[in-house]
Scaffold this active site. Structure first.
Site, PDB file in Angstrom:
ATOM      1  N   GLY A 197     -10.756   1.887  -8.532  1.00  0.00           N
ATOM      2  CA  GLY A 197     -10.970   1.208  -7.255  1.00  0.00           C
ATOM      3  C   GLY A 197     -10.630   2.103  -6.084  1.00  0.00           C
ATOM      4  N   PRO A 198     -11.003   1.680  -4.878  1.00  0.00           N
ATOM      5  CG  PRO A 198     -12.112   0.575  -3.164  1.00  0.00           C
ATOM      6  CD  PRO A 198     -11.645   0.401  -4.554  1.00  0.00           C
ATOM      7  N   PRO A 199      -8.861   3.706  -2.690  1.00  0.00           N
ATOM      8  CG  PRO A 199      -8.796   5.759  -1.589  1.00  0.00           C
ATOM      9  CD  PRO A 199      -9.741   4.699  -2.055  1.00  0.00           C
ATOM     10  CB  THR A 250      -7.481  -1.626  -3.992  1.00  0.00           C
ATOM     11  OG1 THR A 250      -7.556  -0.545  -4.904  1.00  0.00           O
ATOM     12  CG2 THR A 250      -8.633  -1.556  -3.026  1.00  0.00           C
ATOM     13  N   GLY A 251      -4.042  -1.310  -4.462  1.00  0.00           N
ATOM     14  CA  GLY A 251      -2.926  -1.838  -5.235  1.00  0.00           C
ATOM     15  C   GLY A 251      -2.919  -1.428  -6.693  1.00  0.00           C
ATOM     16  CD  GLU A 301     -17.179  -0.928  24.115  1.00  0.00           C
ATOM     17  OE1 GLU A 301     -17.490  -1.776  23.262  1.00  0.00           O
ATOM     18  OE2 GLU A 301     -17.166   0.294  23.862  1.00  0.00           O
ATOM     19  CG  HIS A 351     -21.710  -2.661  21.861  1.00  0.00           C
ATOM     20  ND1 HIS A 351     -22.745  -2.147  21.137  1.00  0.00           N
ATOM     21  CD2 HIS A 351     -20.922  -1.600  22.188  1.00  0.00           C
ATOM     22  CE1 HIS A 351     -22.603  -0.827  21.050  1.00  0.00           C
ATOM     23  NE2 HIS A 351     -21.510  -0.470  21.687  1.00  0.00           N
ATOM     24  CG  ASP A 361     -22.269   2.380  19.585  1.00  0.00           C
ATOM     25  OD1 ASP A 361     -21.303   2.016  18.898  1.00  0.00           O
ATOM     26  OD2 ASP A 361     -22.314   2.292  20.822  1.00  0.00           O
TER      27      ASP A 361
HETATM   28  P1  ADP Z   1      -3.420   2.522  -4.798  1.00  0.00           P
HETATM   29  O1  ADP Z   1      -2.558   2.951  -5.916  1.00  0.00           O
HETATM   30  O2  ADP Z   1      -4.567   1.645  -5.231  1.00  0.00           O
HETATM   31  O3  ADP Z   1      -3.888   3.616  -3.901  1.00  0.00           O
HETATM   32  P2  ADP Z   1      -1.046   1.217  -3.954  1.00  0.00           P
HETATM   33  O4  ADP Z   1      -0.770   0.421  -5.146  1.00  0.00           O
HETATM   34  O5  ADP Z   1      -0.271   2.486  -3.811  1.00  0.00           O
HETATM   35  O6  ADP Z   1      -2.587   1.561  -3.850  1.00  0.00           O
HETATM   36  O7  ADP Z   1      -0.874   0.302  -2.673  1.00  0.00           O
HETATM   37  C1  ADP Z   1      -0.178   0.720  -1.543  1.00  0.00           C
HETATM   38  C2  ADP Z   1       0.559  -0.426  -0.910  1.00  0.00           C
HETATM   39  O8  ADP Z   1      -0.352  -1.396  -0.405  1.00  0.00           O
HETATM   40  C3  ADP Z   1       1.425  -1.191  -1.878  1.00  0.00           C
HETATM   41  O9  ADP Z   1       2.671  -0.627  -1.978  1.00  0.00           O
HETATM   42  C4  ADP Z   1       1.476  -2.578  -1.254  1.00  0.00           C
HETATM   43  O10 ADP Z   1       2.479  -2.653  -0.286  1.00  0.00           O
HETATM   44  C5  ADP Z   1       0.153  -2.694  -0.577  1.00  0.00           C
HETATM   45  N1  ADP Z   1      -0.812  -3.441  -1.405  1.00  0.00           N
HETATM   46  C6  ADP Z   1      -1.976  -2.970  -1.876  1.00  0.00           C
HETATM   47  N2  ADP Z   1      -2.629  -3.918  -2.575  1.00  0.00           N
HETATM   48  C7  ADP Z   1      -1.849  -5.003  -2.571  1.00  0.00           C
HETATM   49  C8  ADP Z   1      -1.970  -6.306  -3.134  1.00  0.00           C
HETATM   50  N3  ADP Z   1      -3.043  -6.659  -3.853  1.00  0.00           N
HETATM   51  N4  ADP Z   1      -0.975  -7.178  -2.913  1.00  0.00           N
HETATM   52  C9  ADP Z   1       0.094  -6.833  -2.192  1.00  0.00           C
HETATM   53  N5  ADP Z   1       0.273  -5.621  -1.638  1.00  0.00           N
HETATM   54  C10 ADP Z   1      -0.688  -4.705  -1.811  1.00  0.00           C
HETATM   55 ZN    ZN Z   2     -20.718   1.447  21.617  1.00  0.00          ZN
END
Ligand code: ADP
Ligand code: ZN
Length: 614
Positions: free
Chosen positions: A200-202, A204-205, A422, A425, A498
């Site tokens: 998953g994207p950076p 996202t937990g 602005e 827009h 834009d």
């Molecule tokens: P990744 O490893 O996917 O890059 P992390 O797990 O390091 O992301 O997430 C960084 C921080 O973002 C976590 O420490 C938390 O505080 C917050 N975070 C990200 N996703 C969640 C989630 N689903 N629920 C709660 N906090 C989250």
């Molecule tokens: Zn603009």
């Protein structure tokens, strides 16, 4: 030992050795050079008063001349059985003596040299140790190696701390159960995945989820980043992998988390000449994963945002045979992330998390956590001990557009231009059917480069975009430039981003969404890395590419024409809103709509009047 201390010792030793070398040189210089002469010459020199002093040792006579320069010299001669010598020396005023301890000078030289040797040895030891540590081999390096692996006995994080991501959690629950009671699984003959890949994207937990698995299962958590495996020296990565698995084996059951596994797991032999070190590390990783016995309860979790680059061998059964997608959160997900993080801070009664969640499509968990934290910091700055909604909204804007840049002062003309841009827009957005309502317009410059922006917030999360939605978006993007042209009759660079975004949308319509008349449902481009910047690659002929460009151009031009018409028809509203903006710098959605609706009614009445007159 930390680096600073090491450097200090190094400098200290270097200084010490330099001092020794200087002393040695001085010693050599001070030590007279010798010249051998005959005994008769010696006597002649004494008689000619050319001798200052004489030193008689066990096997020779050392003669110091009277006139000695900077670089001293002395004469030496052998010993003769000459009982008269003492009298001759005395009569000619020569200072004479016999040496008592013959070994003295030899001894001091010996002492000096051995000391020097010891110092050099110590110095080499330090230098060498650094090198060994870097190369990762040898006994001494073990401690250093292990410290690259970050270990926690208890993470203290559970699934409750991870908001949303229900599907991911569901897949991971099985691993937790397995770690609780491996025997039950083994008894039935089930083979559990040795590893799972979190994709998953950076932000996202993914790391958070891995920690939560360890926390739920109540087992230790080891983590290392894929990039930590890779060092300059070939073989280091492989030895680190070995280390990691050895450690995990000792502490089983446990979770091993490898972040950014794409740093090691890239498809082998892809690049020109290959990368020996990385290939070797990956091979080691693969063989360790095959080798270890999963019944012991070691589960490897790895994270990546570039799954398409991974070596297929990693995904074979018995390795990371399970992929868990950790997506960007939707509205409900974002709301629950906000709720999780808002628990840790004091809040006022007016906060509206639903609004923040709605206004942040595309934001990941880390962004939302950051918004809450920034709000808390802002509250402290403002001298409050709790967060109000304004903090949240301002922090959200900081995350989206950058910090306010108070010191950038625009000239009145530029300020007016930005205001009209602005409003352009916002006006187009308000005039179009089904476009997201305008929430706020501001012309405070931001650190991320924008001089102002218009914030639109949709009432509900949209999962699909229709062709009309996309065209609306493009028209809204065009609105800024249109008002520059309609009001000032000028074109500025303010519309750069834009234009870029509008062009991307139009291009995607043609090449990926199947929304063009000419190509219909033919895919002309494909997404390359879905989880990062979403770059695409064209897969069509050059003639087709030219036609695509033409189509994109005609979409953009069409949108531009309809936007400029909307703007020209509503100059009065625009003047009023722009005037308001220039005075207050910010206008809320309600204030904007008030002006907008008032003028719309006027316009309506005017039209009626015209009709009546006809
Ligand atoms: P990744 O490893 O996917 O890059 P992390 O797990 O390091 O992301 O997430 C960084 C921080 O973002 C976590 O420490 C938390 O505080 C917050 N975070 C990200 N996703 C969640 C989630 N689903 N629920 C709660 N906090 C989250
Ligand atoms: Zn603009």
């Amino acid at each position: 030992m930390n680096d600073k201390f090491k450097r200090l010792i190094f400098v200290f030793l270097a200084v010490l050795i330099s001092i020794f070398i200087i002393i040695f040189i001085v010693y050599i210089m001070a030590k007279p050079t010798e010249q051998e002469i005959s005994y008769s010459d010696f006597l002649n020199k004494v008689l000619a008063h050319e001798v200052k002093s004489v030193k008689i040792t066990s096997n020779r006579i050392e003669i110091m001349p009277v006139n000695n320069g900077i670089i001293k010299y002395k004469y030496i001669t052998g010993i003769m059985d000459d009982p008269n010598l003492v009298n001759v020396l005395r009569n000619n005023d020569v200072d004479f003596s016999a040496q008592i301890v013959e070994q003295d000078s030899v001894f001091s030289a010996f002492l000096f040299w051995s000391l020097l040797m010891v110092l050099i040895a110590v110095l080499w030891f330090f230098l060498f140790r650094n090198v060994i540590e870097k190369s990762g081999g040898g006994v001494m390096s073990f401690g250093k190696n292990a410290s690259k692996i970050f270990g926690e006995k208890k993470t203290g994080i559970t699934f409750k701390d991870v908001a949303g991501q229900e599907e991911a959690k569901e897949s991971l629950v099985e691993i937790v159960n397995y770690l609780h009671d491996p025997a039950a699984y083994i008894a039935i003959g089930a083979r559990l995945p040795k590893g799972a890949l979190l994709v998953g994207p950076p932000g996202t937990g993914k790391t958070l989820l891995a920690k939560a698995v360890a926390g739920e299962a109540n087992v230790p958590f080891f983590s290392i980043s894929g990039s930590d495996f890779i060092e300059m020296f070939v073989g280091v990565g492989a030895s680190r992998v070995r280390d990691l698995f050895k450690k995990a084996d000792e502490k089983a059951p446990c979770i091993v988390f490898i972040d950014e596994i794409d740093a090691v797991g890239k498809t082998r032999g892809g690049s020109l000449g290959g990368n020996d070190e990385r290939d070797q590390t990956l091979n080691q990783l693969l063989s360790e994963m095959d080798g270890f016995d999963s019944s012991k309860g070691v589960v490897i979790l790895a994270a990546t945002n570039r799954p398409e680059t991974l070596d297929p061998a990693l995904m074979r059964p018995g390795r990371f045979d399970r992929q868990i997608i950790v997506e960007r959160p939707d509205y409900a997900g974002r709301l629950s992330v906000l709720k999780v993080h808002i628990k840790n801070v004091k809040v006022g009664s007016d906060i509206n998390l639903e609004f923040i969640a709605r206004a942040t499509p595309g934001a990941v968990g880390a962004d939302l956590a950051n918004i809450v934290n920034e709000s808390a910091l802002r509250a402290v700055r403002m001298g409050r001990n709790y967060i109000i909604h304004e903090d949240l909204e301002e922090s959200m804007e900081v995350i989206i557009a950058g910090k306010q840049k108070k010191d950038r002062i625009l000239s009145p003309y530029e300020k007016k231009l930005v205001a009209y841009h602005e409003v352009g827009h916002a006006l187009v957005a308000a005039l179009l059917k089904d476009a997201a309502p305008v929430h706020k317009i501001t012309i405070v410059p931001r650190t991320m480069g924008s001089l102002g922006y218009t914030l639109q917030v949709d009432e509900d999360e949209k999962y699909l975009m229709s062709k009309d939605d996309i065209l609306n978006k493009i028209k809204i993007f065009m609105g800024g430039r249109c008002s520059e042209e309609a009001v000032f009759n000028t074109l500025t660079t303010g519309a750069t981003s834009d234009i870029e975004q509008a062009t991307n949308l139009a291009r995607n319509m043609v090449t990926m969404y199947g929304m063009s008349d000419e190509f219909g449902m033919v895919a002309l481009e494909s997404m390359q890395n879905k989880y990062l910047d979403g770059r695409t690659i064209m897969n069509c002929s050059e003639e087709t590419a030219t036609k695509v460009d033409d189509e994109v151009k005609s979409i953009i031009n069409g949108c531009y024409n309809s936007s400029i018409r909307l703007i020209k028809d509503n100059v009065k509203t625009m003047d009023e809103v722009a005037e308001f903006l220039m005075q207050k710098e910010t206008i809320t959605g309600e204030e904007f709509m008030e002006i907008f609706n008032k003028n719309k009614e006027l316009l309506y009445d005017e039209n009626k009047n015209i009709e009546l007159l006809k």
